[in-house]
Design a protein around this motif. Structure first.
Motif, mmCIF file in Angstrom:
data_model
loop_
_atom_site.group_PDB
_atom_site.id
_atom_site.type_symbol
_atom_site.label_atom_id
_atom_site.label_comp_id
_atom_site.label_asym_id
_atom_site.label_seq_id
_atom_site.Cartn_x
_atom_site.Cartn_y
_atom_site.Cartn_z
ATOM 1 N N SER A 298 0.826 -1.208 0.000
ATOM 2 C CA SER A 298 0.000 0.000 0.000
ATOM 3 C C SER A 298 0.855 1.252 0.000
ATOM 4 C CB SER A 298 -0.902 0.020 1.241
ATOM 5 O OG SER A 298 -1.674 1.208 1.296
ATOM 6 N N HIS A 299 0.245 2.355 -0.410
ATOM 7 C CA HIS A 299 0.854 3.669 -0.213
ATOM 8 C C HIS A 299 0.405 4.169 1.160
ATOM 9 C CE1 HIS A 299 1.620 8.018 -0.663
ATOM 10 N NE2 HIS A 299 2.560 7.640 -1.496
ATOM 11 N N TRP A 300 0.925 3.504 2.175
ATOM 12 C CA TRP A 300 0.588 3.809 3.573
ATOM 13 C C TRP A 300 1.701 3.270 4.440
ATOM 14 C CZ3 TRP A 300 -3.445 6.733 5.235
ATOM 15 C CH2 TRP A 300 -3.717 6.751 6.592
ATOM 16 N N PHE A 301 2.056 3.986 5.474
ATOM 17 C CA PHE A 301 3.147 3.559 6.352
ATOM 18 C C PHE A 301 2.772 2.303 7.130
ATOM 19 C CE2 PHE A 301 5.136 3.745 10.617
ATOM 20 C CZ PHE A 301 6.456 3.550 10.216
ATOM 21 N N SER A 302 3.685 1.334 7.187
ATOM 22 C CA SER A 302 3.540 0.137 8.018
ATOM 23 C C SER A 302 2.220 -0.591 7.774
ATOM 24 C CB SER A 302 3.662 0.509 9.503
ATOM 25 O OG SER A 302 3.723 -0.640 10.308
ATOM 26 N N VAL A 303 1.948 -0.885 6.515
ATOM 27 C CA VAL A 303 0.666 -1.501 6.169
ATOM 28 C C VAL A 303 0.478 -2.862 6.846
ATOM 29 C CG1 VAL A 303 1.540 -2.621 4.057
ATOM 30 C CG2 VAL A 303 -0.883 -2.050 4.246
ATOM 31 N N GLY A 304 1.567 -3.585 7.061
ATOM 32 C CA GLY A 304 1.452 -4.902 7.677
ATOM 33 C C GLY A 304 0.932 -4.870 9.093
ATOM 34 N N GLU B 7 8.381 -1.306 6.162
ATOM 35 C CA GLU B 7 7.537 -0.252 6.722
ATOM 36 C C GLU B 7 7.460 1.001 5.851
ATOM 37 O OE1 GLU B 7 5.930 -1.645 8.789
ATOM 38 O OE2 GLU B 7 6.952 -2.358 10.572
ATOM 39 N N ASP B 8 8.579 1.362 5.215
ATOM 40 C CA ASP B 8 8.612 2.599 4.428
ATOM 41 C C ASP B 8 9.765 2.505 3.435
ATOM 42 O OD1 ASP B 8 7.860 5.343 3.795
ATOM 43 O OD2 ASP B 8 9.715 5.935 4.816
#
Length: 326
Positions: A49-55, A215-216
């Motif tokens: 995803s384009h989102w921090f720490s998606v996991g 994460e990033d």
């Protein structure tokens, strides 16, 4: 007039609900896969995803039970609650339907459940941001929302079905296929892969096959692939260590060499391989390896005599002195 008031009330309610859920839940629009390996029985979930720490918000799994991907306007409770319901012998569809029916924000959710039998259930809410959709297949489900194109989930399904290899390799292929279709309309930032065993051992620390997170990163799928390769290398190292504990030095040597092939620049892997050679009394093979390592990093030389005291290196005092002169 009553009809207009009713419509106005409905619109206000929808708007307030939308604002409430958008503010209170992570906006993790993404693509993911839940899948089962028919050979090993392992089950896994992977996401980008384009989102921090998606996991940390999307992926959930429990050995002997199943895996969950909960995304879009994320309700993280679908993870633990879904696993709990499937542990009670509810099918993925029954479990997912139960939670969806209790969720006022279901129109914004995208959720996939898979159990150890390979049964799947997926929900894509009608208010998920386009392009959004999912495909269920035998032993897998792929799902995506806020994609640039509506071809992403079909490409993922095709890649998973046609790729040969273990579960991590096939799920990674699905993720790469999503990126080949340009994936998330916003770009890319983080990724994760979680794989658990088909059967629980009773020891939770033994039940996870793989748990990796990026994460990033500017290219999270590429970085995830690198980590998967390193994970395989260290798995060989762990097997080598176990073989050493059992006194099977020949098997240990094979495992250590396999690890080095996957991660050739890692000094530690070379070091433990050389220590194993010393234990096997194959000094002429060990010496040049250790000499090269000591030249690059002297701390490995400092460590070596400590291994003798810990009985991980079984050589004589004279043999140790020779090693320390390399």
């Amino acid at each position: 007039m009553k009809i207009l008031k009713s419509l106005l009330f409905t619109l206000i309610s929808i708007t307030m609900t939308a604002q409430s859920y958008k503010k209170s839940q992570p906006f993790t629009n993404t693509y993911s896969i839940v899948a089962r390996d028919t050979v090993t029985g392992d089950i896994g979930v992977a996401v980008q995803s384009h989102w921090f720490s998606v996991g940390s918000v999307v992926t959930y799994g429990k050995a002997g039970v199943g895996v969950v991907a909960t995304q879009s306007l994320v309700n993280p409770s679908y993870g633990p609650k879904g696993l709990e319901l499937m542990a009670q012998d509810m099918s993925p569809k029954m479990a997912l339907d139960k939670l969806i029916n209790q969720d006022e924000g279901k129109a914004y959710r995208q959720v996939a459940f898979l159990n150890v039998k390979g049964e799947v259930a997926t929900h894509t809410g009608e208010l998920c941001i386009a392009e959004a959709g999912h495909i269920n297949g035998k032993n897998f489900s792929v799902q995506a929302n806020m994609m640039l194109k509506n071809t992403v989930w079909q490409a993922m399904a095709n890649a998973f079905k046609t790729t040969k290899g273990n579960l991590s390799e096939r799920m990674l292929a699905a993720m790469k296929a999503a990126e080949a279709e340009q994936g998330d309309i916003r770009g890319k930032q983080s990724a994760a892969m979680l794989i658990v065993k088909e059967k629980a051992t009773g020891n939770s620390w033994e039940d996870t096959v793989m748990d990796l997170r990026v994460e990033d990163h500017k290219n999270p799928i590429e970085e995830l692939e690198r980590l998967i390769t390193i994970h395989k290398a260290y798995d060989f190292m762990n097997k080598g260590d176990l073989a050493m504990e059992k006194g099977d030095s020949k098997a240990a040597e094979t495992y250590y060499l396999n690890a080095q092939k996957l991660f050739p620049d890692n000094l530690e892997m070379k070091y433990w391989y050389a220590i194993n050679l010393l234990n096997n009394k194959e000094f002429e093979k060990a010496y040049p390896i250790l000499k090269s390592i000591f030249k690059k990093e002297t701390n490995w030389k400092t460590l070596t005599p400590r291994l003798v005291k810990s009985k991980l290196l079984n050589i004589s005092k004279q043999e140790l002195e020779h090693v320390m002169q390399l």
